[in-house]
Design a protein around this motif. Structure first.
Motif, mmCIF file in Angstrom:
data_model
loop_
_atom_site.group_PDB
_atom_site.id
_atom_site.type_symbol
_atom_site.label_atom_id
_atom_site.label_comp_id
_atom_site.label_asym_id
_atom_site.label_seq_id
_atom_site.Cartn_x
_atom_site.Cartn_y
_atom_site.Cartn_z
ATOM 1 N N LYS A 112 43.787 54.149 39.359
ATOM 2 C CA LYS A 112 43.436 52.943 40.097
ATOM 3 C C LYS A 112 42.711 51.960 39.191
ATOM 4 O O LYS A 112 41.850 52.346 38.414
ATOM 5 C CB LYS A 112 42.523 53.329 41.262
ATOM 6 C CG LYS A 112 42.884 52.676 42.550
ATOM 7 C CD LYS A 112 42.081 53.253 43.677
ATOM 8 C CE LYS A 112 41.997 52.208 44.762
ATOM 9 N NZ LYS A 112 41.142 52.569 45.849
ATOM 10 N N ARG A 152 40.426 48.286 39.277
ATOM 11 C CA ARG A 152 39.579 47.544 40.221
ATOM 12 C C ARG A 152 39.934 46.069 40.334
ATOM 13 O O ARG A 152 39.842 45.479 41.396
ATOM 14 C CB ARG A 152 38.110 47.662 39.822
ATOM 15 C CG ARG A 152 37.543 49.059 39.950
ATOM 16 C CD ARG A 152 36.071 49.111 39.527
ATOM 17 N NE ARG A 152 35.823 48.630 38.169
ATOM 18 C CZ ARG A 152 35.959 49.352 37.075
ATOM 19 N NH1 ARG A 152 36.328 50.612 37.155
ATOM 20 N NH2 ARG A 152 35.703 48.846 35.876
ATOM 21 N N ASP A 153 40.305 45.469 39.200
ATOM 22 C CA ASP A 153 40.541 44.029 39.161
ATOM 23 C C ASP A 153 41.361 43.707 37.912
ATOM 24 O O ASP A 153 41.769 44.611 37.182
ATOM 25 C CB ASP A 153 39.218 43.258 39.168
ATOM 26 C CG ASP A 153 38.253 43.711 38.075
ATOM 27 O OD1 ASP A 153 38.698 44.237 37.025
ATOM 28 O OD2 ASP A 153 37.032 43.551 38.270
ATOM 29 N N ASP A 213 39.887 45.108 34.626
ATOM 30 C CA ASP A 213 40.051 46.564 34.547
ATOM 31 C C ASP A 213 41.506 46.917 34.228
ATOM 32 O O ASP A 213 41.777 47.774 33.394
ATOM 33 C CB ASP A 213 39.605 47.200 35.867
ATOM 34 C CG ASP A 213 39.407 48.697 35.771
ATOM 35 O OD1 ASP A 213 39.005 49.189 34.693
ATOM 36 O OD2 ASP A 213 39.643 49.380 36.799
ATOM 37 N N PRO A 238 43.760 47.527 43.750
ATOM 38 C CA PRO A 238 42.736 47.819 44.752
ATOM 39 C C PRO A 238 43.273 47.858 46.190
ATOM 40 O O PRO A 238 42.751 48.584 47.019
ATOM 41 C CB PRO A 238 41.710 46.695 44.589
ATOM 42 C CG PRO A 238 42.261 45.749 43.600
ATOM 43 C CD PRO A 238 43.455 46.352 42.964
#
Length: 130
Positions: free
Chosen positions: A71, A73-74, A77, A119
């Protein structure tokens, strides 16, 4: 040349190898690729991938047999993770290039797939967080 005037050709496109294995596409059931079935097929594939969390996700991903999901985050990232794997980091209109529902899929030095999950991706694919 395209809109990028070939700036990414050497790094990302030139290394692509054309398939040299004959495939009889007429005998294969490709119905899962139809729009009404694809989202469910894709979600099931992502759901089966082993989630990798925390520091050192890149190294952890190499030590798992089978598909992996990581995963991000943004945008920052995502770009950091993409850089570590050596994949295309470009972001366009709020999502990474090549993303489907915020998920970027690639293979890296192995036959396993790596899914970089945005996200909101698990929600969009209707997958419970594990």
């Amino acid at each position: 040349m395209g809109s990028s005037l070939g700036q990414f050709f050497k790094q990302y496109l030139e290394p692509i190898k054309l398939n040299d294995v004959k495939v009889n596409w007429r005998t294969m059931d490709l119905s899962y690729l139809l729009e009404d079935k694809y989202s469910m097929h894709f979600a099931n594939t992502v759901k089966k991938a082993t989630p990798v969390y925390g520091a050192g996700v890149i190294l952890k991903a190499y030590n798992i047999d089978g598909d992996v999901r990581i995963k991000y985050r943004d945008q920052s990232d995502f770009e950091n993770i993409a850089r570590q794997f050596g994949i295309f980091q470009e972001w366009k209109d709020g999502v990474p290039r090549t993303a489907y529902k915020g998920v970027v899929v690639f293979r890296h030095q192995t036959s396993r797939r790596i899914f970089l999950i945005g996200p909101e991706s698990l929600k969009l694919l209707q997958i419970e967080e594990s």
